[in-house]
Structure formats: C-alpha cells, structure tokens
Design a protein around this motif. Structure first.
Motif, PDB file in Angstrom:
ATOM      1  N   TYR A   1       0.824  -1.188   0.000  1.00 39.13           N
ATOM      2  CA  TYR A   1       0.000   0.000   0.000  1.00 39.13           C
ATOM      3  C   TYR A   1       0.869   1.253   0.000  1.00 39.13           C
ATOM      4  O   TYR A   1       1.891   1.312   0.654  1.00 39.13           O
ATOM      5  N   LEU A   2       0.428   2.228  -0.707  1.00 36.94           N
ATOM      6  CA  LEU A   2       1.120   3.499  -0.708  1.00 36.94           C
ATOM      7  C   LEU A   2       0.739   4.275   0.547  1.00 36.94           C
ATOM      8  O   LEU A   2      -0.358   4.138   1.078  1.00 36.94           O
ATOM      9  N   ASN A   4      -0.023   7.299   0.836  1.00 40.13           N
ATOM     10  CA  ASN A   4      -1.191   8.110   0.544  1.00 40.13           C
ATOM     11  C   ASN A   4      -2.483   7.303   0.701  1.00 40.13           C
ATOM     12  O   ASN A   4      -3.486   7.803   1.184  1.00 40.13           O
ATOM     13  N   ASP A   5      -2.444   6.042   0.286  1.00 44.96           N
ATOM     14  CA  ASP A   5      -3.614   5.180   0.438  1.00 44.96           C
ATOM     15  C   ASP A   5      -3.938   4.944   1.912  1.00 44.96           C
ATOM     16  O   ASP A   5      -5.095   4.867   2.285  1.00 44.96           O
ATOM     17  N   PHE A   6      -2.915   4.817   2.750  1.00 45.30           N
ATOM     18  CA  PHE A   6      -3.119   4.585   4.171  1.00 45.30           C
ATOM     19  C   PHE A   6      -3.978   5.689   4.775  1.00 45.30           C
ATOM     20  O   PHE A   6      -4.887   5.414   5.550  1.00 45.30           O
ATOM     21  N   LYS A   8      -6.184   7.472   3.253  1.00 47.49           N
ATOM     22  CA  LYS A   8      -7.556   7.274   2.764  1.00 47.49           C
ATOM     23  C   LYS A   8      -8.246   6.173   3.547  1.00 47.49           C
ATOM     24  O   LYS A   8      -9.436   6.269   3.855  1.00 47.49           O
ATOM     25  N   TYR A   9      -7.509   5.120   3.878  1.00 49.58           N
ATOM     26  CA  TYR A   9      -8.092   4.014   4.643  1.00 49.58           C
ATOM     27  C   TYR A   9      -8.449   4.466   6.057  1.00 49.58           C
ATOM     28  O   TYR A   9      -9.492   4.083   6.591  1.00 49.58           O
ATOM     29  N   GLU A  10      -7.587   5.293   6.654  1.00 50.20           N
ATOM     30  CA  GLU A  10      -7.906   5.820   7.979  1.00 50.20           C
ATOM     31  C   GLU A  10      -9.160   6.691   7.930  1.00 50.20           C
ATOM     32  O   GLU A  10      -9.997   6.626   8.822  1.00 50.20           O
ATOM     33  N   LYS A  11      -9.286   7.495   6.891  1.00 52.31           N
ATOM     34  CA  LYS A  11     -10.477   8.340   6.739  1.00 52.31           C
ATOM     35  C   LYS A  11     -11.720   7.473   6.551  1.00 52.31           C
ATOM     36  O   LYS A  11     -12.774   7.752   7.129  1.00 52.31           O
ATOM     37  N   ALA A  36     -11.946  -2.417   7.134  1.00 54.25           N
ATOM     38  CA  ALA A  36     -10.932  -1.363   7.039  1.00 54.25           C
ATOM     39  C   ALA A  36      -9.826  -1.584   8.064  1.00 54.25           C
ATOM     40  O   ALA A  36      -8.643  -1.479   7.745  1.00 54.25           O
ATOM     41  N   LEU A  40      -7.314  -3.404   5.440  1.00 58.17           N
ATOM     42  CA  LEU A  40      -6.673  -2.236   4.845  1.00 58.17           C
ATOM     43  C   LEU A  40      -5.595  -1.639   5.745  1.00 58.17           C
ATOM     44  O   LEU A  40      -4.521  -1.284   5.281  1.00 58.17           O
TER      45      LEU A  40
END
Length: 71
Positions: A1-2, A4-6, A8-11, A36, A40
């Motif tokens: 995972y990038l 930046n994606d992390f 988004k996953y937290e959000k 999530a 994720l």
C-alpha cells in the motif's frame, strides 16, 4: 500500500465509525469498519475490538464477523 492510500483508509475507518454511531444496528457499517481495520490498515487488535462491539449490538453477527480475524 502506498502511504497516501493509508490516509484514505484511515479516513474510511473514521467514516464507518460515524455511521455506526448514527445507527449501530446497521450491520454493513460495522462490516466496513472491521474490514478497514483488519484488511486495509492491518490492525487486528482494532478489528477485534470492533467485532466485540458489533456482537454486543447483535449477537447473531458473531459467526459472520469473526471470519475477519486473523490468528
């Protein structure tokens, strides 16, 4: 995972938590939050806590939700 994606996953996790707060009897909100956390964010402890909480809302969800825990 990038990285930046992390974020988004937290959000996404925060949004599912808000959905559970608004209507705790809606299974899919719990499921998305557990997914999530477990898949994720790879946070098995958080996933287990969310599963325990969801089961306290509706014990019939136990079998369905426990499949998201990794031993």
């Amino acid at each position: 995972y990038l990285l930046n994606d992390f974020g988004k996953y937290e959000k996404a996790l925060v949004l599912t938590e808000k959905a559970v707060e608004i209507e705790p009897r809606f299974y899919n909100s719990h499921l998305l939050g557990i997914f999530a956390a477990a898949k994720l964010l790879n946070d098995q402890q958080l996933a287990a806590e969310k599963i325990t909480f969801a089961i306290s809302i509706d014990p019939s969800w136990e079998t369905l939700l426990n499949q998201y825990l990794v031993d």
